[in-house]
Write a protein that holds these residues in place. Structure first.
Motif, mmCIF file in Angstrom:
data_model
loop_
_atom_site.group_PDB
_atom_site.id
_atom_site.type_symbol
_atom_site.label_atom_id
_atom_site.label_comp_id
_atom_site.label_asym_id
_atom_site.label_seq_id
_atom_site.Cartn_x
_atom_site.Cartn_y
_atom_site.Cartn_z
ATOM 1 N N PRO A 194 0.839 -1.202 0.000
ATOM 2 C CA PRO A 194 0.000 0.000 0.000
ATOM 3 C C PRO A 194 0.879 1.259 0.000
ATOM 4 O O PRO A 194 1.837 1.359 0.769
ATOM 5 C CB PRO A 194 -0.794 -0.126 1.303
ATOM 6 C CG PRO A 194 -0.810 -1.594 1.591
ATOM 7 C CD PRO A 194 0.518 -2.113 1.109
ATOM 8 N N GLY A 195 0.584 2.176 -0.894
ATOM 9 C CA GLY A 195 1.417 3.370 -1.027
ATOM 10 C C GLY A 195 2.641 3.170 -1.897
ATOM 11 O O GLY A 195 3.426 4.105 -2.096
ATOM 12 N N GLY A 196 2.826 1.945 -2.424
ATOM 13 C CA GLY A 196 3.958 1.686 -3.315
ATOM 14 C C GLY A 196 3.827 2.457 -4.610
ATOM 15 O O GLY A 196 2.735 2.839 -5.027
ATOM 16 N N ARG A 197 4.957 2.644 -5.280
ATOM 17 C CA ARG A 197 4.994 3.464 -6.483
ATOM 18 C C ARG A 197 5.113 2.607 -7.742
ATOM 19 O O ARG A 197 5.840 1.610 -7.761
ATOM 20 C CB ARG A 197 6.179 4.445 -6.441
ATOM 21 C CG ARG A 197 6.122 5.462 -5.329
ATOM 22 C CD ARG A 197 4.977 6.445 -5.513
ATOM 23 N NE ARG A 197 5.194 7.305 -6.656
ATOM 24 C CZ ARG A 197 5.789 8.514 -6.582
ATOM 25 N NH1 ARG A 197 6.236 8.966 -5.429
ATOM 26 N NH2 ARG A 197 5.939 9.242 -7.665
ATOM 27 N N LEU A 198 4.416 3.020 -8.769
ATOM 28 C CA LEU A 198 4.499 2.393 -10.090
ATOM 29 C C LEU A 198 4.989 3.423 -11.089
ATOM 30 O O LEU A 198 4.526 4.577 -11.089
ATOM 31 C CB LEU A 198 3.132 1.869 -10.529
ATOM 32 C CG LEU A 198 2.978 1.486 -12.015
ATOM 33 C CD1 LEU A 198 3.873 0.308 -12.360
ATOM 34 C CD2 LEU A 198 1.530 1.173 -12.336
#
Length: 385
Positions: A194-198
């Motif tokens: 959760p909150g990870g970046r793509l």
């Protein structure tokens, strides 16, 4: 190749194709495919799309062998002011570092990695991050062995133990190839914290209209359609960057909960632009075939050994004598493409007066204004537009 019924992004019913051309088609690795080229444009989300290729899984598993020709194979991105070549993966790595904003010790996955040269170069700049790779083929495993741990490599499928694992995922020039882009993004969302970046990079068909007729690029995203796809799979869009990589755009997004999709601005304008590109290719084909028939049997060269030049060569085959491709990329010189020698522009054959310009028509005249040929005779330049 059959027409499509539903949009891959929003699920809307599609109308008649905006563009159709009989086989053979041309792939992004500039090989011919015995398939028609068909393009649909969705009126609801503006997504342009092509039907699935025959046996698409086998194509990407065993046929789509990108950048395997040599260890140092790379695509020319631009020429520096001093004439020094600048290559694609170096530029992608620099953009990725800036847009991902990786925390110290970040776990990062390259999704659809191929040789993963971009991630390798990123790790050279940030040795603290922990690289992982995934691809739908085993052809690239040899390229990962010296710098990615075996347990951090995946092919064909991703183990459920990777779900919720990553601080960041990047996927460079992969989503345009997939038959189910929503499922593709949903899988990426599943492996992110959760909150990870793509960060995804993909062709910009509005800046590079040749992408519209690349048969293995099943998806031609616009701003509205990529926003819709990301929001539908649990992402909020942070930035759409068109400035740093001409002919492509980079999108950063953050993993959130739920389907956030809704009506997007700009659909009508993007749809109209897609249809105009389809009309351009109909006109370009008609004009090129008229020129070819008028000059049948004559010798010529093609400037540009990329997609545009390859498409021209495909149309000229059997009618004109193409003696060479001319290209600025030094890694292509002394090689052959489509059975035709690739040479530096300074090696223009003195017996050839006709040059077909195989470059992005939005940039072709500006590029050719800076090219010098070793001749004082008049040259016949044939433009796509």
């Amino acid at each position: 190749m059959r027409a499509m019924a539903l949009c891959r992004v929003c699920g809307s019913t599609l109308g008649e194709p905006a563009y159709q051309a009989a086989a053979p088609a041309l792939t992004s690795i500039m090989t011919a495919l015995n398939s028609d080229t068909v393009v649909h444009v969705c009126e609801r989300c503006s997504h342009a799309q092509c039907p699935n290729m025959p046996d698409i899984q086998t194509f990407y598993d065993t046929t789509y062998r990108i950048s395997l020709e040599a260890d140092d194979h790379d695509q020319l991105f631009a020429l520096a002011a001093d004439g020094r070549p600048l290559y694609r993966t170096d530029h992608q790595a620099a953009i990725s570092l800036r847009m991902l904003e990786l925390p110290p010790g970040a776990l990062i996955l390259d999704y659809g990695a191929a040789k993963s040269d971009t991630l390798r170069k990123l790790v050279e700049h940030r040795p603290d991050i922990i690289p992982h790779v995934f691809d739908v083929s085993r052809d690239y495993v040899f390229a990962w062995q010296d710098w990615v741990r075996a347990e951090h490599q995946a092919t064909y499928t991703i183990d459920p133990s990777w779900h919720g694992r990553f601080d960041a995922v990047m996927s460079h020039f992969a989503i345009e190839h997939v038959a189910e882009p929503i499922a593709f993004l949903a899988q990426i969302r599943a492996v992110l914290k959760p909150g990870g970046r793509l960060l995804i990079s993909l062709p910009d068909v509005h800046a590079n209209p040749g992408d519209m007729i690349v048969v293995d690029h099943l998806n031609h995203f616009t701003d509205p359609s990529i926003r819709h796809a990301l929001k539908a799979t649990g992402f909020t869009v942070n930035e759409i960057n068109r400035a740093d990589f001409p002919g492509a755009f980079f999108v950063s997004a953050t993993a959130r909960e739920g389907n956030l999709a809704g009506p997007e601005d700009g659909v009508a304008a993007a749809t109209a632009q897609n249809r105009e590109i389809c009309r351009f290719w109909k006109k370009a084909y008609a004009s090129l075939t008229q020129t070819r028939d008028r000059m049948a049997g004559q010798r010529c060269t093609i400037y540009g050994a990329g997609f545009y030049g390859s498409w021209i060569a495909q149309q000229l085959s059997g009618a004109m004598d193409v003696v060479a491709f001319l290209d600025q990329n030094p890694k292509l010189h002394e090689s052959q493409h489509m059975g035709i020698p690739v040479r530096h522009p300074a090696e223009l054959d003195e017996t050839v007066d006709t040059i077909f310009i195989g470059l992005n028509p939005l940039k072709a005249r500006a590029i050719m204004a800076s090219v010098s040929f070793p001749t004082h005779r008049d040259l016949n330049l044939v433009w796509l537009d």
